[in-house]
Design a protein around this motif. Structure first.
Motif, short mmCIF file in Angstrom:
data_model
loop_
_atom_site.label_atom_id
_atom_site.label_comp_id
_atom_site.label_asym_id
_atom_site.label_seq_id
_atom_site.Cartn_x
_atom_site.Cartn_y
_atom_site.Cartn_z
N THR B 26 -17.58 -3.98 -9.02
CA THR B 26 -18.30 -4.56 -7.89
C THR B 26 -18.55 -6.04 -8.09
OG1 THR B 26 -20.40 -3.94 -8.88
CG2 THR B 26 -19.50 -2.44 -7.27
N ARG B 27 -18.65 -6.50 -9.34
CA ARG B 27 -19.03 -7.90 -9.57
C ARG B 27 -17.84 -8.86 -9.51
NH1 ARG B 27 -23.87 -8.03 -7.89
NH2 ARG B 27 -23.76 -5.81 -7.56
N ALA B 28 -16.64 -8.37 -9.46
CA ALA B 28 -15.48 -9.27 -9.33
C ALA B 28 -14.46 -8.61 -8.41
CB ALA B 28 -14.87 -9.59 -10.68
N MET B 29 -14.89 -8.39 -7.18
CA MET B 29 -14.01 -7.73 -6.22
C MET B 29 -13.36 -8.83 -5.38
SD MET B 29 -15.11 -4.80 -3.56
CE MET B 29 -15.43 -3.43 -4.64
N TRP B 30 -12.11 -9.12 -5.68
CA TRP B 30 -11.46 -10.22 -4.98
C TRP B 30 -10.88 -9.74 -3.67
CZ3 TRP B 30 -8.32 -13.07 -9.35
CH2 TRP B 30 -9.24 -13.62 -10.25
N PRO B 31 -11.31 -10.35 -2.57
CA PRO B 31 -10.77 -9.93 -1.27
C PRO B 31 -9.43 -10.59 -0.97
CG PRO B 31 -12.77 -11.24 -1.00
CD PRO B 31 -12.34 -11.38 -2.40
N MET B 32 -8.61 -9.88 -0.22
CA MET B 32 -7.37 -10.47 0.24
C MET B 32 -7.59 -11.07 1.61
SD MET B 32 -3.61 -8.91 0.62
CE MET B 32 -3.81 -8.34 2.27
N LEU B 33 -7.03 -12.25 1.82
CA LEU B 33 -7.10 -12.89 3.13
C LEU B 33 -6.31 -12.04 4.10
CD1 LEU B 33 -6.29 -16.56 2.26
CD2 LEU B 33 -8.34 -15.84 3.38
N GLU B 59 -15.70 -15.32 -5.09
CA GLU B 59 -15.37 -16.68 -4.70
C GLU B 59 -13.89 -16.85 -4.42
OE1 GLU B 59 -16.22 -15.36 -7.83
OE2 GLU B 59 -17.39 -17.08 -8.45
N LEU B 60 -13.08 -15.92 -4.83
CA LEU B 60 -11.64 -16.08 -4.67
C LEU B 60 -11.13 -15.18 -3.55
CD1 LEU B 60 -10.56 -16.14 -8.37
CD2 LEU B 60 -10.24 -17.96 -6.75
N MET B 61 -10.61 -15.82 -2.52
CA MET B 61 -9.85 -15.09 -1.51
C MET B 61 -8.40 -15.19 -1.91
SD MET B 61 -11.31 -13.86 1.30
CE MET B 61 -12.73 -13.96 2.34
N ARG B 62 -7.81 -14.09 -2.29
CA ARG B 62 -6.44 -14.16 -2.79
C ARG B 62 -5.44 -14.10 -1.65
NH1 ARG B 62 -7.02 -16.68 -7.00
NH2 ARG B 62 -4.80 -16.37 -7.32
N PRO B 63 -4.47 -15.02 -1.65
CA PRO B 63 -3.41 -14.91 -0.65
C PRO B 63 -2.35 -13.88 -1.04
CG PRO B 63 -3.13 -16.88 -1.96
CD PRO B 63 -4.36 -16.21 -2.47
N SER B 64 -2.43 -13.36 -2.26
CA SER B 64 -1.42 -12.40 -2.70
C SER B 64 -2.04 -11.02 -2.82
CB SER B 64 -0.86 -12.83 -4.05
OG SER B 64 -0.24 -11.73 -4.66
N PRO B 65 -1.40 -9.98 -2.29
CA PRO B 65 -1.98 -8.64 -2.42
C PRO B 65 -2.02 -8.16 -3.88
CG PRO B 65 0.22 -8.52 -1.51
CD PRO B 65 -0.15 -9.96 -1.55
N LEU B 85 0.84 -4.78 7.54
CA LEU B 85 -0.47 -4.45 6.96
C LEU B 85 -0.33 -3.33 5.93
CD1 LEU B 85 -3.68 -4.86 7.67
CD2 LEU B 85 -3.40 -2.63 8.66
N ARG B 86 0.41 -2.29 6.30
CA ARG B 86 0.58 -1.15 5.39
C ARG B 86 1.34 -1.58 4.14
NH1 ARG B 86 -1.50 3.92 4.19
NH2 ARG B 86 -0.38 4.19 2.27
N ARG B 87 2.33 -2.43 4.31
CA ARG B 87 3.13 -2.87 3.17
C ARG B 87 2.27 -3.67 2.21
NH1 ARG B 87 9.12 -5.39 3.24
NH2 ARG B 87 9.26 -5.69 1.01
N LEU B 88 1.41 -4.55 2.73
CA LEU B 88 0.53 -5.34 1.88
C LEU B 88 -0.46 -4.43 1.17
CD1 LEU B 88 -0.07 -8.41 4.16
CD2 LEU B 88 1.12 -8.40 1.99
N TYR B 89 -0.95 -3.41 1.90
CA TYR B 89 -1.87 -2.46 1.27
C TYR B 89 -1.18 -1.74 0.12
CZ TYR B 89 -4.90 1.56 0.67
OH TYR B 89 -5.70 2.51 0.13
N ASP B 90 0.06 -1.33 0.33
CA ASP B 90 0.80 -0.61 -0.71
C ASP B 90 1.06 -1.50 -1.92
OD1 ASP B 90 0.86 1.71 0.71
OD2 ASP B 90 2.83 1.34 1.60
N GLN B 91 1.11 -2.81 -1.72
CA GLN B 91 1.38 -3.73 -2.83
C GLN B 91 0.14 -4.04 -3.65
OE1 GLN B 91 3.21 -7.15 -1.07
NE2 GLN B 91 5.24 -6.25 -1.14
N MET B 92 -1.04 -3.69 -3.12
CA MET B 92 -2.27 -3.98 -3.87
C MET B 92 -2.39 -2.98 -5.02
SD MET B 92 -4.77 -4.70 -0.67
CE MET B 92 -6.29 -4.40 -1.50
#
Lengths: 173, 160
Positions: B26-33, B59-65, B85-92
């Motif tokens: 929870t303390r380092a959950m990097w969101p994807m843009l 603090e980091l919004m990652r442009p990469s999944p 969207l689904r492809r990016l989700y699968d790459q995370m």
């Protein structure tokens, strides 16, 4: 004499058979052109040194379903030196919804014609790359046709929540 | 309890593995843009100095999944965008979570038509829905804290 009247006169003089009507509504003139003559009419308007309609501002279509002729392809030309718009309309019946491309006259017609093909299913004969441009390539149907279903889904409220929830296609991991 | 009382203060903290892992997640959950529409503006605002999501280690919004843990779907998803969207989700990489931000991502919102996916939960599994059109940054942060509460409650037995 203003430039639009002169353009109509020149078109009538050069290709009388191809122009069945000229419509005027609230100071805007639309020249009705037969489909087979549209490329020639555009070339004439572009190349005549008195007119120089050198910019295709818009190319779109209208669906008058269930009337016939069902479609009209609309060409909005602009003369940059004279700052004048001129509209051309090509009525098409639903059985023969095809018109020659004007890509050879105005290269920017390429994407416009692809959009009209995508949204209305009007074929542009001789187009170099007639694919869908907005919808996915495997899409079935042409969404801006009047007989295309809107695709509304039932809205979920508290009273029908469970019924919709049961058939909603939720994604899996 | 136990070892600290017997040995005194060694600068050591004992806890359950489950809690330690959930806390670190929870303390380092990097969101994807994934800004698709006007909700993205509110997402940027939540990220910026006024609301400051970095307080929660975001603090980091990652442009990469491949570098992100959380997908914030901010905006309406068209049917053409859905496979992307689904492809990016699968790459995370796992573990991964999804927040559907705003009405459009949650249920289609005002766009009840052929072109928009009626809820992003038809494409990817959603953990938290944030209501609003668009939701204010506070609402998004509330959604993120709700997700944190959910992650803290996850059990080790469920991962394995």
């Amino acid at each position: 004499m203003d430039l639009v009247d002169r353009a109509v006169e020149i078109l009538r003089g050069k290709m009388k058979d191809a122009i069945p009507a000229v419509e005027t509504f609230r100071g805007e003139t639309a020249v009705v052109v037969r489909p087979e003559a549209i490329a020639e009419a555009c070339r004439l308007l572009r190349d005549d040194p008195r007119l120089r309609f050198d910019f295709l501002a818009a190319l779109t279509a209208v669906d008058y379903w269930p009337d016939e002729p069902r479609f009209a392809v609309v060409y909005e030309l602009y003369s940059i030196p004279h700052r004048v718009f001129l509209r051309l309309r090509v009525p098409l019946s639903s059985t023969a919804a095809e018109v020659p491309t004007i890509e050879g006259v105005y290269p920017n017609a390429n994407w416009h014609e692809r959009e009209v093909f995508d949204m209305f299913g009007i074929t542009f004969v001789g187009h170099s790359d007639l694919r869908r441009v907005l919808m996915p390539f495997d899409w079935v149907g042409h969404p801006l046709r009047k007989d295309y279903p809107l695709g509304y889904e039932e809205v979920q409220f508290s009273f029908n929540h469970e019924e919709i929830d049961r058939k909603k296609p939720y994604a899996q991991e | 309890m136990g070892v600290e009382q017997k040995l005194g203060n060694l600068g050591v903290l004992t806890t359950k593995l489950e809690e330690a892992i959930n806390w670190s997640r929870t303390r380092a959950m990097w969101p994807m843009l994934f800004g698709l529409a006007c909700c993205a503006i509110e997402m940027m605002s939540a990220q910026a100095s006024d609301y400051d999501m970095s307080r929660f280690g975001m603090e980091l919004m990652r442009p990469s999944p491949r570098q992100s843990d959380l997908m914030i779907v901010a905006g309406r998803v068209s049917r053409k965008m859905a496979p992307v969207l689904r492809r990016l989700y699968d790459q995370m990489p796992d573990p991964k979570w999804v927040i559907a931000m705003g009405d459009c991502a949650s249920c289609g919102g005002v766009f009840n038509n052929y072109a928009i996916v009626q809820g992003v939960d038809e494409v990817v599994p959603v953990d938290v829905y944030v209501a609003g059109c668009p939701p204010r940054p506070e609402a998004l942060i509330h959604g993120i804290l709700t997700l944190h509460a959910k992650v803290r409650g996850e059990k080790l037995a469920d991962w394995a």
